[in-house]
Design an enzyme around this catalytic site. Structure first.
Site, PDB file in Angstrom:
ATOM      1  N   ASP A   1       0.843  -1.205   0.000  1.00  0.00           N
ATOM      2  CA  ASP A   1       0.000   0.000   0.000  1.00  0.00           C
ATOM      3  C   ASP A   1       0.872   1.246   0.000  1.00  0.00           C
ATOM      4  O   ASP A   1       1.964   1.248   0.558  1.00  0.00           O
ATOM      5  CB  ASP A   1      -0.900  -0.033   1.245  1.00  0.00           C
ATOM      6  CG  ASP A   1      -2.087   0.888   1.105  1.00  0.00           C
ATOM      7  OD1 ASP A   1      -2.275   1.500   0.029  1.00  0.00           O
ATOM      8  OD2 ASP A   1      -2.850   1.023   2.089  1.00  0.00           O
TER       9      ASP A   1
ATOM     10  N   ASN B   1     -10.556  -3.419  -6.309  1.00  0.00           N
ATOM     11  CA  ASN B   1      -9.786  -2.417  -7.065  1.00  0.00           C
ATOM     12  C   ASN B   1     -10.436  -2.024  -8.393  1.00  0.00           C
ATOM     13  O   ASN B   1     -10.046  -1.027  -8.997  1.00  0.00           O
ATOM     14  CB  ASN B   1      -8.345  -2.878  -7.313  1.00  0.00           C
ATOM     15  CG  ASN B   1      -7.447  -2.749  -6.092  1.00  0.00           C
ATOM     16  OD1 ASN B   1      -6.488  -3.490  -5.919  1.00  0.00           O
ATOM     17  ND2 ASN B   1      -7.749  -1.784  -5.213  1.00  0.00           N
TER      18      ASN B   1
ATOM     19  N   ARG C   1      -5.509  -2.279   8.240  1.00  0.00           N
ATOM     20  CA  ARG C   1      -6.696  -3.046   7.831  1.00  0.00           C
ATOM     21  C   ARG C   1      -6.229  -4.264   7.061  1.00  0.00           C
ATOM     22  O   ARG C   1      -5.154  -4.246   6.473  1.00  0.00           O
ATOM     23  CB  ARG C   1      -7.552  -2.227   6.836  1.00  0.00           C
ATOM     24  CG  ARG C   1      -8.272  -1.064   7.344  1.00  0.00           C
ATOM     25  CD  ARG C   1      -9.160  -0.490   6.213  1.00  0.00           C
ATOM     26  NE  ARG C   1      -8.376   0.063   5.110  1.00  0.00           N
ATOM     27  CZ  ARG C   1      -7.795   1.243   5.095  1.00  0.00           C
ATOM     28  NH1 ARG C   1      -7.895   2.032   6.142  1.00  0.00           N
ATOM     29  NH2 ARG C   1      -7.098   1.664   4.050  1.00  0.00           N
TER      30      ARG C   1
ATOM     31  N   GLU D   1       1.211 -13.470  12.460  1.00  0.00           N
ATOM     32  CA  GLU D   1       1.592 -12.229  13.127  1.00  0.00           C
ATOM     33  C   GLU D   1       1.299 -11.087  12.157  1.00  0.00           C
ATOM     34  O   GLU D   1       1.616 -11.184  10.964  1.00  0.00           O
ATOM     35  CB  GLU D   1       3.088 -12.243  13.476  1.00  0.00           C
ATOM     36  CG  GLU D   1       3.449 -13.273  14.520  1.00  0.00           C
ATOM     37  CD  GLU D   1       2.768 -13.018  15.856  1.00  0.00           C
ATOM     38  OE1 GLU D   1       2.655 -11.851  16.254  1.00  0.00           O
ATOM     39  OE2 GLU D   1       2.326 -13.998  16.494  1.00  0.00           O
TER      40      GLU D   1
HETATM   41  C1  FPP Z   1      -1.698   0.263  -3.332  1.00  0.00           C
HETATM   42  O1  FPP Z   1      -1.283   1.591  -3.482  1.00  0.00           O
HETATM   43  C2  FPP Z   1      -1.229  -0.523  -4.427  1.00  0.00           C
HETATM   44  C3  FPP Z   1      -2.031  -1.172  -5.338  1.00  0.00           C
HETATM   45  C4  FPP Z   1      -3.493  -1.131  -5.304  1.00  0.00           C
HETATM   46  C5  FPP Z   1      -1.483  -1.928  -6.432  1.00  0.00           C
HETATM   47  C6  FPP Z   1      -0.246  -2.713  -6.120  1.00  0.00           C
HETATM   48  C7  FPP Z   1       0.382  -2.945  -7.409  1.00  0.00           C
HETATM   49  C8  FPP Z   1       1.706  -2.915  -7.674  1.00  0.00           C
HETATM   50  C9  FPP Z   1       2.752  -2.774  -6.633  1.00  0.00           C
HETATM   51  C10 FPP Z   1       2.188  -3.014  -9.058  1.00  0.00           C
HETATM   52  C11 FPP Z   1       1.735  -4.225  -9.832  1.00  0.00           C
HETATM   53  C12 FPP Z   1       2.214  -5.498  -9.250  1.00  0.00           C
HETATM   54  C13 FPP Z   1       2.837  -6.477  -9.914  1.00  0.00           C
HETATM   55  C14 FPP Z   1       3.057  -7.788  -9.242  1.00  0.00           C
HETATM   56  C15 FPP Z   1       3.333  -6.311 -11.287  1.00  0.00           C
HETATM   57  P1  FPP Z   1      -2.385   2.711  -3.605  1.00  0.00           P
HETATM   58  O2  FPP Z   1      -2.518   3.046  -5.040  1.00  0.00           O
HETATM   59  O3  FPP Z   1      -3.647   2.288  -2.940  1.00  0.00           O
HETATM   60  O4  FPP Z   1      -1.672   3.853  -2.806  1.00  0.00           O
HETATM   61  P2  FPP Z   1      -2.382   5.028  -1.997  1.00  0.00           P
HETATM   62  O5  FPP Z   1      -3.207   4.385  -0.914  1.00  0.00           O
HETATM   63  O6  FPP Z   1      -1.216   5.797  -1.467  1.00  0.00           O
HETATM   64  O7  FPP Z   1      -3.198   5.808  -2.988  1.00  0.00           O
END
Ligand code: FPP
Length: 245
Positions: free
Chosen positions: A25, A73, A199, A212
């Site tokens: 996150d 998402n 969360r 954990e």
């Molecule tokens: C949360 O940050 C991150 C995500 C919803 C996506 C995670 C995806 C990646 C790390 C890249 C793709 C993964 C692979 C395996 C190629 P957020 O956007 O919710 O951040 P914020 O809460 O600060 O807005």
């Protein structure tokens, strides 16, 4: 099926987790701090995926499960969903050779078939090409939701009661666990969420029963080998009792 307790929750190495899962996150906030669009943060997030999966292998962690796309998402703007798909497509294309070379078994949990056909096919191909590997496991959660995973297991058990003579009394925790998508992963020892949020966001709810939980302030794109080592050291300091004394 038995009503025996789930003995796998009675600890392995108290110092080193076998299975670590991460809710990655903070990509968006990281991008904002750098005065960049969100995609910039997600790209840096992919770099962190590479770094951390290498570090986990070096530290001897058997399985690493990463929450890359939750079933919630889809609520994000269409362009961001497209960008995340693009990054996933690129990650598989560019990193598959390394995973094969490093003897990593790639797994995917979640209903990734809802992604576009080309992404789903890439996933299938990558999973198939690493299926014979014998090293560590890298599980990526794609369009994953824990409640749906548990509901699917319940539906399958109901079907077996109706069609296969399964008795309702035979339904116990191991019976459910055997139908979860994580059934061939080691028990979850450590669940980390980055960016200061505390969360579970519908991630591995069942599997986290005795894990954990560790919430760190680091934004995911800043997570690196040192952060992972610190997390493991914190795990080593925890006293796991699994309901005992
Ligand atoms: C949360 O940050 C991150 C995500 C919803 C996506 C995670 C995806 C990646 C790390 C890249 C793709 C993964 C692979 C395996 C190629 P957020 O956007 O919710 O951040 P914020 O809460 O600060 O807005």
């Amino acid at each position: 099926m038995s009503s025996a307790p789930i003995l796998e929750t009675t600890a392995g190495d108290p110092e080193r987790p076998r299975h670590v899962a991460i809710i990655m996150d903070g990509n968006g906030r990281w991008a904002k701090r750098h005065h960049q669009p969100r995609l910039f943060g997600h790209k840096a997030g992919v770099e962190a995926v590479r770094r951390v999966s290498r570090a986990a292998r070096e530290l001897g962690i058997e399985a690493l499960t990463l929450y890359a796309f939750s079933s919630e998402n889809w609520r994000r703007p269409e362009q961001e969903v497209r960008d995340l798909m693009g990054l996933l497509r690129h990650f598989i294309r560019s990193d598959l050779a390394e995973l094969v070379r490093e003897n990593v078994r790639l797994r995917v949990i979640g209903d990734y078939r809802r992604f576009s056909a080309d992404v789903a096919d890439l996933v299938d191909d990558a999973v198939a090409r690493t299926a014979g590997n014998t090293g560590s496991l890298l599980a990526i959660a794609l369009n994953y939701g824990s409640r749906a995973e548990i509901a699917n297991a319940a539906r399958e058990l109901a079907r077996r009661v109706r069609d296969d003579g399964l008795q309702p009394e035979q339904i116990d925790a191991p019976a459910i666990e055997a139908l979860l998508e994580t059934r061939d992963l080691p028990p979850l020892d450590l669940l980390i969420r980055t960016s200061g949020e505390q969360r579970l966001s519908n991630f591995l709810l069942w599997q986290a029963a005795y894990a954990e939980l560790l919430f760190v302030d680091t934004l995911w794109p800043d997570f690196d080998a040192a952060t992972l080592r610190e997390a493991i050291a914190a795990f080593g300091r925890r006293q796991r009792r699994f309901g005992g004394l």
